[in-house]
Design a protein around this motif. Structure first.
Motif, PDB file in Angstrom:
ATOM      1  N   PHE A  79       0.870  -1.169   0.000  1.00 28.12           N
ATOM      2  CA  PHE A  79       0.000   0.000   0.000  1.00 28.12           C
ATOM      3  C   PHE A  79       0.910   1.223   0.000  1.00 28.12           C
ATOM      4  N   GLU A  80       0.767   2.067  -1.016  1.00 26.12           N
ATOM      5  CA  GLU A  80       1.556   3.298  -1.111  1.00 26.12           C
ATOM      6  C   GLU A  80       0.631   4.480  -0.874  1.00 26.12           C
ATOM      7  N   ILE A  81       1.035   5.353   0.059  1.00 27.60           N
ATOM      8  CA  ILE A  81       0.272   6.556   0.381  1.00 27.60           C
ATOM      9  C   ILE A  81       1.175   7.766   0.231  1.00 27.60           C
ATOM     10  N   THR A 126       3.574  -3.362   8.395  1.00 28.82           N
ATOM     11  CA  THR A 126       5.021  -3.209   8.439  1.00 28.82           C
ATOM     12  C   THR A 126       5.370  -2.068   7.503  1.00 28.82           C
ATOM     13  N   THR A 127       6.013  -1.037   8.043  1.00 30.40           N
ATOM     14  CA  THR A 127       6.434   0.081   7.205  1.00 30.40           C
ATOM     15  C   THR A 127       7.652  -0.343   6.403  1.00 30.40           C
ATOM     16  N   LEU A 128       7.562  -0.220   5.085  1.00 27.81           N
ATOM     17  CA  LEU A 128       8.670  -0.553   4.198  1.00 27.81           C
ATOM     18  C   LEU A 128       9.503   0.684   3.879  1.00 27.81           C
ATOM     19  N   GLU A 129       8.819   1.824   3.710  1.00 24.84           N
ATOM     20  CA  GLU A 129       9.477   3.094   3.407  1.00 24.84           C
ATOM     21  C   GLU A 129       8.661   4.213   4.042  1.00 24.84           C
ATOM     22  N   GLY A 142       3.704   0.407   2.876  1.00 25.29           N
ATOM     23  CA  GLY A 142       3.573  -0.603   3.913  1.00 25.29           C
ATOM     24  C   GLY A 142       2.995  -1.872   3.363  1.00 25.29           C
ATOM     25  N   THR A 143       3.170  -2.938   4.145  1.00 28.40           N
ATOM     26  CA  THR A 143       2.630  -4.245   3.798  1.00 28.40           C
ATOM     27  C   THR A 143       1.950  -4.816   5.047  1.00 28.40           C
TER      28      THR A 143
END
Length: 145
Positions: A79-81, A126-129, A142-143
């Motif tokens: 999911f990109e925000i 889980t925050t990826l970036e 996040g995933t």
């Protein structure tokens, strides 16, 4: 369907389902917080919300969107925000259609780094970036955990 663009308007990415109250098609013509979305659990590869989450009211509607994205994403899906942050500029507060304000810590309520000592029913990510562009634009990926 493999990807959802939330609030893509007339600029939704080709090949993505546009979840949009004005430009969505069929069951996808809705507000993002109008859940459940017409997608099966774990059936989506990616979701993108560029400059739309600030138009969703803070509180339960924001939690509902995050939890619904969590439900429909497949394991490892992203999911990109992108939102205007409340830092260093007027972008987050000047637009009269913004219904919620965001800062870096907003995402930490969803990844478990922050808590209000209460159970809001948030499904954890889980925050990826997590980056800030141009001093004001928050970019998060996040995933689902």
């Amino acid at each position: 369907m493999t990807s959802i663009e939330i609030g893509g308007g007339t600029l939704a990415q080709p090949g993505w389902v546009n979840l949009d109250s004005r430009n969505g098609v069929g069951e996808w013509r809705r507000e993002a917080q109008d859940t459940p979305w017409p997608a099966a659990d774990g059936s989506v590869d990616a979701i993108r919300a560029s400059h739309v989450m600030e138009h969703i009211p803070a509180g339960q509607p924001r939690i509902d969107v995050m939890n619904e994205a969590h439900r429909v994403l497949r394991p490892g899906g992203v999911f990109e925000i992108i939102v205007p942050f409340m830092t260093g500029t007027w972008h987050a507060i000047a637009d009269p259609t913004h219904l919620s304000l965001w800062c870096e810590e907003s995402f930490h309520y969803f990844d478990g780094r922050k808590s209000a000592d209460a159970d809001y029913g948030i499904r954890l990510w889980t925050t990826l970036e997590l980056d800030v562009a141009d001093g004001w634009e928050g970019h998060w990926k996040g995933t689902p955990r």
